[in-house]
Write a protein that holds these residues in place. Structure first.
Motif, PDB file in Angstrom:
ATOM      1  N   GLN A 157       0.819  -1.206   0.000  1.00 11.21           N
ATOM      2  CA  GLN A 157       0.000   0.000   0.000  1.00 11.21           C
ATOM      3  C   GLN A 157       0.855   1.259   0.000  1.00 11.21           C
ATOM      4  O   GLN A 157       0.573   2.227  -0.733  1.00 11.21           O
ATOM      5  N   ASP A 158       1.920   1.263   0.786  1.00 12.88           N
ATOM      6  CA  ASP A 158       2.778   2.442   0.887  1.00 12.88           C
ATOM      7  C   ASP A 158       3.480   2.754  -0.430  1.00 12.88           C
ATOM      8  O   ASP A 158       3.869   3.909  -0.671  1.00 12.88           O
ATOM      9  N   GLN A 159       3.656   1.748  -1.289  1.00 13.64           N
ATOM     10  CA  GLN A 159       4.269   1.972  -2.608  1.00 13.64           C
ATOM     11  C   GLN A 159       3.286   2.552  -3.616  1.00 13.64           C
ATOM     12  O   GLN A 159       3.672   2.840  -4.749  1.00 13.64           O
ATOM     13  N   GLY A 160       2.040   2.709  -3.216  1.00 15.47           N
ATOM     14  CA  GLY A 160       1.047   3.241  -4.129  1.00 15.47           C
ATOM     15  C   GLY A 160       0.384   2.200  -4.996  1.00 15.47           C
ATOM     16  O   GLY A 160      -0.391   2.539  -5.904  1.00 15.47           O
ATOM     17  N   LEU A 161       0.644   0.930  -4.722  1.00 17.82           N
ATOM     18  CA  LEU A 161      -0.026  -0.143  -5.460  1.00 17.82           C
ATOM     19  C   LEU A 161      -1.437  -0.314  -4.911  1.00 17.82           C
ATOM     20  O   LEU A 161      -1.692  -0.082  -3.734  1.00 17.82           O
ATOM     21  N   ARG A 166      -8.845  -4.843   5.848  1.00 15.16           N
ATOM     22  CA  ARG A 166      -8.623  -3.714   6.754  1.00 15.16           C
ATOM     23  C   ARG A 166      -7.932  -2.562   6.041  1.00 15.16           C
ATOM     24  O   ARG A 166      -8.281  -1.382   6.239  1.00 15.16           O
ATOM     25  N   LEU A 167      -6.961  -2.888   5.195  1.00 16.47           N
ATOM     26  CA  LEU A 167      -6.202  -1.857   4.487  1.00 16.47           C
ATOM     27  C   LEU A 167      -6.942  -1.322   3.256  1.00 16.47           C
ATOM     28  O   LEU A 167      -6.528  -0.310   2.685  1.00 16.47           O
ATOM     29  N   GLY A 168      -8.003  -2.003   2.856  1.00 19.03           N
ATOM     30  CA  GLY A 168      -8.737  -1.573   1.676  1.00 19.03           C
ATOM     31  C   GLY A 168      -8.019  -1.888   0.381  1.00 19.03           C
ATOM     32  O   GLY A 168      -8.198  -1.178  -0.623  1.00 19.03           O
ATOM     33  N   LEU A 169      -7.208  -2.949   0.369  1.00 15.13           N
ATOM     34  CA  LEU A 169      -6.484  -3.347  -0.828  1.00 15.13           C
ATOM     35  C   LEU A 169      -7.289  -4.357  -1.633  1.00 15.13           C
ATOM     36  O   LEU A 169      -7.933  -5.253  -1.069  1.00 15.13           O
ATOM     37  N   PHE A 223     -13.169   0.400 -10.992  1.00 15.24           N
ATOM     38  CA  PHE A 223     -12.820   1.403  -9.993  1.00 15.24           C
ATOM     39  C   PHE A 223     -13.392   1.038  -8.626  1.00 15.24           C
ATOM     40  O   PHE A 223     -12.750   1.272  -7.590  1.00 15.24           O
ATOM     41  N   ARG A 224     -14.582   0.450  -8.605  1.00 12.66           N
ATOM     42  CA  ARG A 224     -15.152   0.007  -7.327  1.00 12.66           C
ATOM     43  C   ARG A 224     -14.291  -1.105  -6.718  1.00 12.66           C
ATOM     44  O   ARG A 224     -14.048  -1.118  -5.510  1.00 12.66           O
ATOM     45  N   TRP A 225     -13.876  -2.039  -7.567  1.00  7.93           N
ATOM     46  CA  TRP A 225     -13.039  -3.134  -7.079  1.00  7.93           C
ATOM     47  C   TRP A 225     -11.714  -2.602  -6.532  1.00  7.93           C
ATOM     48  O   TRP A 225     -11.263  -3.006  -5.446  1.00  7.93           O
ATOM     49  N   LEU A 226     -11.103  -1.660  -7.222  1.00  9.65           N
ATOM     50  CA  LEU A 226      -9.846  -1.088  -6.767  1.00  9.65           C
ATOM     51  C   LEU A 226     -10.024  -0.155  -5.565  1.00  9.65           C
ATOM     52  O   LEU A 226      -9.055   0.146  -4.874  1.00  9.65           O
TER      53      LEU A 226
END
Length: 334
Positions: A129-133, A161-164, A325-328
């Motif tokens: 997540q921190d890498q912007g992926l 939890r992270l929303g990934l 976009f919803r999935w991401l």
């Protein structure tokens, strides 16, 4: 707006001091392509796999506005030692983030994690997540164990939890349930079904109601299995009201179909009749455009079969872009 939610990347190179078990990318004389060498595998990768400028050119030529790029599936080598698997994932993720940064409006990238070590994979999600992926790609099984096994529940809970986003790509199982000749055909259907079915029957889907997960190639045979699962759960045909006198596996939670409608599925099933079935059973709000590009040739233009189906405007808007976009978990362009 057309979003290709199933496309792949390969890094251009690997560190010269990488472990011997790492892949290699070898130059091809007189060409911009490179050869991926990974164990017994030899694969000629065109420059579009790793060159952002070429990537955008190919997208424009096919009528694709946005691509969601995930690592080429053979990189998901869960048989590597866990430490090496983590090092490989970090290298691939760094490249993925760099490729996406070349044009963030057009390229959305996913990373990978070493699922052979579920604790390490879970811990690595924050770095992803921190890498912007925007999420991670995982294989449909981990050394033959389906992803719905309780061993992997903490991983999915952390992704939730992270929303990934999570993208499940069908991959062969070490058990060799089918001959190697079926790897690109029937194996996709079998392994996709095992993966999605295990998420429902193993309890992960119920335990992670906000998990954003998609399956390659519509999870293979899974959609055709759902009505039977629904019957065993609710005792009725055609999704009619529950009949507990017939149900043999009923519980008080969501039905199999309700759980399955929490997932997303790419619609690369090669036939408009199959797509119509998916829309009817799962809903147009659950489908994504996918191509497997550049490992496979895209339809020209991209989504040609979907475009030919005379879908109502809302269904087309959902499948062609809004669902991705919803999935991401990101807002569509303004």
């Amino acid at each position: 707006m057309l979003v290709d939610a199933h496309a792949h990347l390969l890094p251009h190179d690997y560190p010269p001091d990488a472990p011997e078990c790492f892949p290699r990318m070898e130059a091809v004389d007189g060409e911009t392509a490179r050869t991926l060498v990974f164990g017994a595998m030899r694969f000629t990768a065109r420059d579009v796999f790793f060159d952002a400028e070429r990537r955008i050119e190919e997208m424009d030529a096919s009528g694709v506005d946005v691509e969601v790029l995930s690592p080429m599936p053979p990189l998901l080598r869960y048989d590597l030692p866990p430490a090496d698997g983590l090092s490989l994932a970090r290298h691939v993720n760094e490249f993925s983030a760099t490729l996406a940064a070349a044009d963030p409006s057009r390229i959305k990238a996913l990373g990978m994690v070493p699922m052979q070590d579920p604790d390490a994979a879970t811990a690595e999600l924050k770095a992803v997540q921190d890498q912007g992926l925007h999420g991670v790609e995982i294989a449909s099984n981990v050394l033959g164990r389906s992803i719905g096994h309780e061993q992997f529940l903490p991983f999915f809970q952390e992704a939730e939890r992270l929303g990934l986003a999570v993208f499940v790509h069908a991959m062969p199982s070490p058990s060799e349930r089918l001959p190697m000749a079926a790897m690109g055909t029937y194996t996709v259907g079998v392994e996709g079904a095992y993966a999605a079915g295990s998420m429902v029957s193993g309890g992960t889907a119920a335990a992670c109601p906000d998990l954003r997960i998609s399956f390659s190639h519509a999870a293979g045979g899974f959609p055709l299995m759902l009505p039977r699962a629904q019957y065993f759960w609710g005792g009725s045909w055609n999704e009619e009201p529950v009949d507990l006198t017939r149900a043999v596996m009923h519980d008080d939670g969501p039905s199999p179909l309700e759980l399955a409608r929490r997932f997303w599925y790419d619609s690369m099933v090669f036939d408009r009749r199959a797509i119509r079935f998916l829309i009817d059973l799962l809903g147009a709000d659950r489908l994504l455009v996918g191509s497997d590009f550049p490992a496979m040739l895209r339809e020209e233009p991209a989504g040609r079969t979907l475009r030919s189906m005379d879908l109502d405007p809302q269904a087309w808007a959902d499948i062609s872009g809004a669902n991705a976009f919803r999935w991401l978990g990101i807002d569509p362009p303004g």
